[in-house]
Design an enzyme around this catalytic site. Structure first.
Site, short mmCIF file in Angstrom:
data_model
loop_
_atom_site.label_atom_id
_atom_site.label_comp_id
_atom_site.label_asym_id
_atom_site.label_seq_id
_atom_site.Cartn_x
_atom_site.Cartn_y
_atom_site.Cartn_z
N PHE A 1 0.84 -1.20 0.00
CA PHE A 1 0.00 0.00 0.00
C PHE A 1 0.87 1.25 0.00
O PHE A 1 1.88 1.32 0.71
CB PHE A 1 -0.89 0.06 1.25
N ASP A 2 0.46 2.22 -0.78
CA ASP A 2 0.96 3.58 -0.58
C ASP A 2 0.30 4.11 0.70
O ASP A 2 -0.73 3.59 1.14
CB ASP A 2 0.58 4.44 -1.78
#
Length: 823
Positions: free
Chosen positions: A514-515
């Site tokens: 995930f960013d």
């Protein structure tokens, strides 16, 4: 005010692939929940359910929110339908079913009526309503309408209307439902007309049954042959036509195998078995058309969400009804309560709750007020809105979703490509093996198990049985049926999957990266702290300089700085010579001074011990730190805070329950700030202070370690990492500023800002892979067992036909289970 003519919010579905018959129009009343906030969602469910009904070509929601008569203002559903494909009775039944499925509680409707002027008439109508179970009817004082509260499961609306019309009560603009007599027969006839191959096949099956009865009763040979001949023609015309086209194209496929087997059986005198083969093969193809048609209707129903007209506001607030195609960017349109929003735009007046479930899959209506974005095809709630158009009809979010879903239908999955390659060499191999079975054993003098008295005829018969059993029909249809159904189901829950390959890949991922900003967090950070480090610099000046440089950037941290400056009404200067440094910051000249806003890494040479201590303190508070340098000297620090998005922790827990081995955060932020967010949501692995190219390297490392990685980001700054992952997932594709990039570049797009859609998508992908695997086992298992038995004479042609066609129907129905799979 003068009553306004009813608006027609219309949607034209894509043309059906089958021949269309005459059309007719039917108007149906709508029963709605008492809760105003739930009405938009209920209307969306009903419209989509009716759009998926076979034979429905157009759906209109007719309203007149400004009419003086409240009865006329109540929404009415107007359907344009193919009279050869469905009937009014069937459409009424579907409306009743949609009411029960979509809103399993008490509903209310208001029917405009005539014929209740006298007290005796009103008393009779009230008595009729009182006698219906689950119904509470209240006659209005003027006798012009009846307001009815009812349980749709116990008292369908069609039954209520039928009872009232039987008393002579007229219901304005509403077609009364037909009595349910012979409903199954009418439905069967309508289905046969819409699907001609199915209709002729059923008639051919009846003729085959008559021929078989005549044969068993030792009846007239002429009648038997006439019936069998008719069965051959009616059941085999479609197969013969496809065979002709295939041979003219110098190809070989399953139709060729089946047609050759049927003709061979007839040449041996086994007329009934040959006709049975054509009957069951044609029924199998018709079943595929019905099943796949259902999946396609679920996808095509997306088109029903787009209204065709809008109320454009002109000078002095004058309203004009125009086609949505004529709306231009900047036009303002009025959207009344319980109406569809005609275009992508921004709310400029009014407040309401908008049901966006058909686009984003969000479970509850979303409150909208000035400045909020809205999307074409969504359903407005109880308030009136004025919307400024931001996209033309062909460019709006709904149009893009429809186009990409259609493209996804054509994209083949790895398993589908494999089975197609397999079929290309497998079909000629079956024909060669059949020819060998017909000739080699008789030449060697081996007696067949079937018809031992005729050595050539017996082996010919057994070879035909092998040919039927070995045909890969179920193998060919099993995978595309499952993939098509999965893509349609995903679109309905707000997940856009851009091809079958991504469905399969998503089904076996073992790690998710995930960013942080805009993905795990809300993506709307705010300035929490301003700390000038230069005595000549105060907070306002520090913020104004930073915002002047940042206002050209779309990065969430930059927007936070610019928004804070706007909130404080600070004047901003025009920045010159601006230069972006990917993953680090931005620089430029403001009022002749060199200004740089960036990360601590970018300006590390300017940070002394005192500044470093203050940076550490800000990070300990969970802030992301931006450094501001003026004329090559550190002038101040800006602390920006963001919060985890709602449902992020629940999504991580669901991923863990699904067996995802690793959840990883990849961010350019400082480790302390990133770790604080990771702890809150349950991510156990953090890689911070990464440049875009370093995120790509981490994705490659994860791919090597676990074998399959999903990268989730906003589709703009994370584009390289999205492309490097096995599956790139963009979040917020119908609501974020990067929606265009997300829709174009990602493999999968979560249309709502809900991370909870990701576990649902993975669960759906895993269910799809499981069903594909089951279908392959069924198809190959039947071939492996029945084909050798047919070749050796243990399975007659009739048994081979039943198992072969039965397996084809089973894999199609197995794929359709995805429409009901619990996610």
């Amino acid at each position: 005010p003068e009553p306004r003519a009813p608006q027609s919010i219309c949607c034209e579905l894509p043309p059906a692939p089958t021949r269309q018959g005459p059309r007719d129009t039917l108007e149906l009343p709508l029963a709605l929940p008492a809760d105003q906030a739930e009405r938009g969602r209920h209307l969306t469910r009903v419209r989509v359910a009716m759009a998926e009904q076979r034979g429905v070509r157009q759906v209109e929601l007719v309203t007149a929110s400004r009419a003086e008569d409240a009865a006329v203002a109540w929404p009415t559903l107007r359907l344009r339908y193919d009279t050869q494909a469905t009937t009014p009775a069937e459409l009424w039944r579907q409306l009743d079913r949609a009411a029960v499925d979509g809103q399993p509680q008490r509903l209310t409707t208001r029917l405009p009526v005539t014929g209740l002027d006298e007290p005796e008439q009103r008393a009779a109508a009230q008595a009729a309503l009182d006698n219906l179970p689950g119904v509470v009817g209240r006659l209005a004082g003027d006798g012009r309408h009846i307001e009815i509260e009812h349980d749709p499961a116990r008292a369908p609306l069609s039954q209520i209307v039928r009872e009232l019309t039987a008393l002579g009560v007229g219901i304005a603009a509403i077609t009364a439902p037909a009595a349910p007599r012979l409903r199954w027969l009418r439905r069967a006839l309508a289905t046969g007309i819409e699907y001609p191959q199915l209709g002729t096949t059923v008639v051919g099956g009846v003729m085959l049954a008559i021929a078989t009865a005549v044969y068993l009763a030792d009846g007239p040979a002429t009648l038997r042959l006439a019936m069998v001949g008719g069965a051959f023609v009616l059941c085999g015309w479609a197969i013969a036509w496809e065979t002709l086209h295939t041979l003219l194209g110098r190809r070989l496929d399953i139709d060729v195998l089946m047609f050759a087997a049927a003709i061979g059986a007839a040449l041996l005198g086994h007329y009934e078995e040959g006709a049975l083969l054509l009957l069951l093969f044609s029924l199998g193809e018709s079943g595929e058309q019905l099943a796949v048609g259902r999946a396609r209707r679920a996808i095509q129903a997306l088109s029903s969400l787009a209204p065709r007209t809008a109320m454009r506001l002109g000078e002095h607030g004058r309203e004009t009804s125009v086609a949505v195609e004529d709306l231009e960017v900047g036009d303002r349109v009025r959207v009344a309560a319980d109406e569809q929003i005609p275009a992508d735009g921004t709310v400029v007046e009014g407040e309401s709750a908008v049901d966006q479930s058909a686009i984003t899959g969000e479970s509850v209506p979303v409150d909208k007020a000035g400045g909020d974005a809205v999307f074409a095809g969504t359903m407005n709630g109880p308030g009136s809105l004025v919307v400024a158009v931001t996209r033309r009809a062909e460019d709006n979010t709904l149009s893009k979703v429809i186009r990409m879903v259609e493209q996804a239908q054509a994209a083949r999955s790895p398993t589908q490509r494999m089975t197609e390659r397999f079929s290309r060499w497998y079909v000629p191999l079956v024909l060669i093996t059949t020819a060998v079975l017909m000739t080699a054993p008789p030449l060697l003098g081996l007696a067949p198990r079937r018809m031992p008295e005729a050595i050539w005829g017996g082996w010919f018969y057994q070879a035909l049985a092998f040919l039927v059993a070995a045909s890969p029909c179920a193998l060919a249809i099993g995978t595309p049926a499952a993939i098509l159904t999965a893509i349609g189901r995903a679109a309905r829950i707000g997940v856009l999957v851009k091809g079958g390959a991504h469905i399969e890949n998503l089904g076996h991922v073992r790690a998710v990266a995930f960013d942080k900003t805009g993905t795990i967090t809300r993506g709307r950070p705010h300035v929490a702290q301003l700390l000038p480090l230069d005595r000549a610099m105060d907070e306002a000046r520090l913020l104004a300089l930073a915002a002047s440089v940042e206002r050209g950037s779309r990065h969430p941290l930059a927007r936070a700085v610019v928004e804070e400056a706007a909130r404080r009404d600070l004047p901003l200067a025009e920045a010159e010579e601006t230069q972006r440094h990917a993953g680090l910051g931005i620089s430029g000249r403001v009022d002749g001074r060199a200004v740089t806003v960036g990360s601590t890494r970018m300006l590390s040479e300017m940070i002394d011990r005192g500044a470093a201590e203050r940076i550490d303190a800000m990070r300990a508070a969970g802030h992301t730190v931006l450094c501001v340098a003026v004329d090559e000297k550190l002038a101040g620090l800006i602390g920006v805070a963001d919060e985890p998005r709602d449902g992020a922790a629940e999504a991580m827990a669901r991923l863990k329950a699904l067996g995802i081995e690793r959840t990883v955060m990849l961010t350019g932020d400082h480790p302390a700030a990133a770790a604080a967010i990771a702890r809150q949501v349950g991510i156990t692995e953090v890689h911070a202070e990464l440049l875009p190219e370093q995120k790509v390297e981490r994705i490659a490392e994860l791919n090597d370690q676990v074998g399959g990685v999903v990268m989730v980001g906003d589709g703009v700054n994370d584009a390289p990492a999205l492309a490097a992952a096995q599956v790139g997932v963009a979040i917020g594709s119908a609501g974020s500023g990067g929606s265009d990039v997300a829709l174009e570049t990602a493999d999968v797009a979560l249309m709502a800002d809900e991370l909870g859609k990701l576990p649902q998508a993975i669960a759906l992908a895993r269910a799809t892979r499981r069903i594909i695997r089951e279908n392959l086992i069924i198809a190959l298992g039947v071939i492996a067992v029945v084909a050798p038995l047919g070749a050796l004479g243990f399975a007659p042609i009739s048994v081979a036909v039943i198992f072969h066609e039965g397996s084809t129907i089973v894999v199609v129905l197995n794929g359709l289970r995805l429409l009901r799979t619990r996610l």
